[in-house]
Design a protein around this motif. Structure first.
Motif, PDB file in Angstrom:
ATOM      1  N   ARG A 101       0.853  -1.180   0.000  1.00 49.22           N
ATOM      2  CA  ARG A 101       0.000   0.000   0.000  1.00 49.22           C
ATOM      3  C   ARG A 101       0.892   1.235   0.000  1.00 49.22           C
ATOM      4  NH1 ARG A 101      -5.337   0.479   0.879  1.00 49.22           N
ATOM      5  NH2 ARG A 101      -5.523  -1.650   1.650  1.00 49.22           N
ATOM      6  N   LYS A 108       2.429   4.976   0.242  1.00 53.65           N
ATOM      7  CA  LYS A 108       2.164   6.140   1.080  1.00 53.65           C
ATOM      8  C   LYS A 108       2.012   7.404   0.245  1.00 53.65           C
ATOM      9  CE  LYS A 108       4.443   4.333   5.215  1.00 53.65           C
ATOM     10  NZ  LYS A 108       5.510   4.555   6.228  1.00 53.65           N
ATOM     11  N   ALA A 109       2.473   7.344  -0.988  1.00 59.00           N
ATOM     12  CA  ALA A 109       2.372   8.497  -1.884  1.00 59.00           C
ATOM     13  C   ALA A 109       2.553   8.033  -3.325  1.00 59.00           C
ATOM     14  CB  ALA A 109       3.418   9.552  -1.538  1.00 59.00           C
ATOM     15  N   ALA A 149      -6.341   9.008  -2.784  1.00 61.42           N
ATOM     16  CA  ALA A 149      -6.287   8.900  -1.325  1.00 61.42           C
ATOM     17  C   ALA A 149      -7.252   7.844  -0.822  1.00 61.42           C
ATOM     18  CB  ALA A 149      -6.594  10.252  -0.684  1.00 61.42           C
ATOM     19  N   SER A 173       4.110   4.669  -7.585  1.00 62.14           N
ATOM     20  CA  SER A 173       4.210   5.044  -6.180  1.00 62.14           C
ATOM     21  C   SER A 173       5.539   5.791  -5.984  1.00 62.14           C
ATOM     22  CB  SER A 173       4.170   3.800  -5.298  1.00 62.14           C
ATOM     23  OG  SER A 173       5.282   2.963  -5.564  1.00 62.14           O
ATOM     24  N   GLY A 223      -0.375  12.508  -1.724  1.00 62.24           N
ATOM     25  CA  GLY A 223       0.016  12.005  -0.424  1.00 62.24           C
ATOM     26  C   GLY A 223       0.958  12.980   0.249  1.00 62.24           C
ATOM     27  N   PHE A 246      -4.210   6.914   2.041  1.00 64.03           N
ATOM     28  CA  PHE A 246      -3.196   7.828   2.545  1.00 64.03           C
ATOM     29  C   PHE A 246      -3.776   9.220   2.739  1.00 64.03           C
ATOM     30  CE2 PHE A 246      -1.756   7.490  -2.094  1.00 64.03           C
ATOM     31  CZ  PHE A 246      -2.343   8.684  -2.505  1.00 64.03           C
ATOM     32  N   HIS A 247      -2.953  10.143   3.236  1.00 67.80           N
ATOM     33  CA  HIS A 247      -3.423  11.484   3.563  1.00 67.80           C
ATOM     34  C   HIS A 247      -4.015  12.180   2.334  1.00 67.80           C
ATOM     35  CE1 HIS A 247      -1.792  11.472   7.593  1.00 67.80           C
ATOM     36  NE2 HIS A 247      -0.620  11.043   7.128  1.00 67.80           N
TER      37      HIS A 247
END
Length: 467
Positions: free
Chosen positions: A59, A61-62, A215, A165, A241, A220-221
């Motif tokens: 997964r 993160k960005a 997102a 990613s 992200g 993620f954020h």
């Protein structure tokens, strides 16, 4: 296909080991060996399963995309490329910072075995808010070309989208979203986009913009950052992200922050009555030139009940567009501060100088800074010469445009309201170049930093893959 092959070979290998183990365990002379072999086999199987789970549960993160300044159209556009459909094909898209949706031309050459229409009443359709419903029970919205202002109607579909990613330093492994939502556009709405571009990537404040869908897909954020290069020869970068955002340094650590403001009335070329704007507005309270306040009608800097006024940020308007009285006040203060004669202006600009009269440095043309004072006196967006000026051979012009001068859409992009703009100040893409902007949708704030202050630029992300 490679993954399927690997799984098939692994299965055959496990069966072979299991058959060997069965033979050993039934041979009286080899029972101790059987016990040892069983332990080794179980250890191997455990390792294999753990490896398989790690591969399938990755997964990011960005995510990261390159952004190119494309000058093939009458005015510059900022273009990225994703992969979409089955089989995957590269799709070039013009970035629309304030656009609510991702749309792509389905009228010609759209072939995919995984494309699915969104059915009326489905959860997918509800993500678009208000929408229409066709006779075939497919829901739809209007794809808008925000460069030209043209809108049509289009069905909503879902298809595979593939993207790199990142760890913030390099691109990482490719990841996919199987049901990425988009609107089908047409040849009519595509007209006016840069060469080879077949749609637009909306980054605005909706549940189906690029940032929101990515997102949601990877948990993620809800943040993204853009950094536009000033040259067509080098790539800028866009992150989805949180940081780090490594451009020879982690720029996420040096950002200045200001609140994002919501305009209660849509500022899009096409919208349903009652919808708020999905563009990014900030609270400019005053403007300074060379450190001195510019006298102007401050009420124009606030958004009124009808959605008029305020300041927004745009990637489809190449230059900053100002309401007439604001432009004239800034232009007069700027000419006075520069202290050299003006020359005949070059459209769409209204304030120009002879290039020979302006000095240059690492920060660009040596002209007074233009400061946008934000939510308090200490928070300032400083526009230096590299972002405030546009050089046209032997003439150099202030890169701000008077909306009241009637500039053409080809020159400055579509402006809602035309010569009487709905938004008092639209900060254009030229003013964004070599600035990193981070949009935090969860906390509704903007982070910004001029990379000239950090002795780096938007072309310094290392697009060499780390995998």
């Amino acid at each position: 296909m490679k993954n399927l092959y690997n799984k098939h070979v692994t299965s055959i290998f496990i069966i072979h080991i299991f058959n060997t183990f069965s033979y050993i365990s039934t041979s009286p002379m080899l029972v101790p060996m059987a016990l040892t072999f069983r332990l080794l086999f179980l250890s191997f199987l455990s390792l294999l399963i753990s490896s398989s789970i790690a591969q399938t549960s990755f997964r990011p993160k960005a995510l990261v995309l390159p952004v190119t300044k494309d000058v093939s159209a009458p005015s510059p556009q900022y273009v990225t490329q994703i992969k979409q459909r089955t089989p995957l094909v590269p799709v070039k898209l013009t970035l629309d910072l304030g656009g609510g949706y991702f749309w792509v031309n389905c009228e010609e050459g759209y072939v995919s075995s995984t494309s699915k229409p969104a059915r009326c009443g489905s959860a997918q359709c509800s993500l678009f808010g208000l929408h229409g419903c066709s006779g075939e029970k497919i829901c739809g919205r209007s794809p808008s070309n925000t460069v030209t202002g043209v809108s049509t109607s289009g069905d909503i579909h879902a298809d595979v989208v593939s993207i790199n990613s990142t760890d913030g330093n390099n691109p990482g492994r490719v990841v996919s979203v199987p049901n990425f939502l988009f609107i089908c556009g047409s040849n009519v709405v595509q007209k006016g986009l840069a060469s080879g571009v077949t749609g637009m990537a909306g980054l605005g404040r909706t549940k189906v913009s690029f940032p929101s869908q990515f997102a949601s897909a990877f948990s993620f954020h809800r943040k993204f950052a853009i950094c536009l290069s000033s040259s067509p020869m080098t790539n800028g970068v866009m992150f989805f992200g949180d940081g780090p955002y490594n451009l020879n340094m982690d720029v996420s650590k040096v950002l200045t922050f200001t609140p994002l403001i919501t305009n209660p009335v849509s500022t899009a070329p096409s919208a349903f009555l009652g919808e708020p704007s999905v563009e990014y507005f900030i609270g400019v309270k005053s403007i300074r030139v060379s450190g001195k306040n510019v006298p102007l009608n401050a009420t124009l800097l606030s958004i009124d009940g009808n959605g008029f006024g305020g300041t927004k940020i745009s990637t489809v308007n190449p230059y900053t567009v100002m309401e007439t009285t604001i432009y004239k006040a800034v232009s007069e203060a700027f000419v006075k501060a520069v202290g050299v004669p003006t020359v005949a202006p070059v459209a769409p600009f209204g304030t120009c100088f002879a290039t020979k009269d302006i000095g240059f440095s690492r920060m660009g043309p040596g002209v007074p800074a233009i400061d946008l004072v934000l939510h308090n006196e200490e928070v300032v967006w400083n526009i230096i010469g590299a972002n405030s000026m546009v050089q046209l051979n032997d003439v150099i012009c202030l890169g701000f445009v008077d909306a009241g001068s009637g500039p053409s859409t080809d020159q400055v992009g579509f402006v809602v309201g035309g010569s009487h703009p709905m938004t008092s100040i639209t900060i254009g893409a030229h003013q964004l170049e070599n600035n990193l902007l981070q949009f935090d949708l969860a906390t509704s704030r903007l982070g910004f930093r001029s990379l000239f202050l950090e002795h780096t630029n938007c072309a310094n992300f290392n697009f060499t893959s780390s995998t």
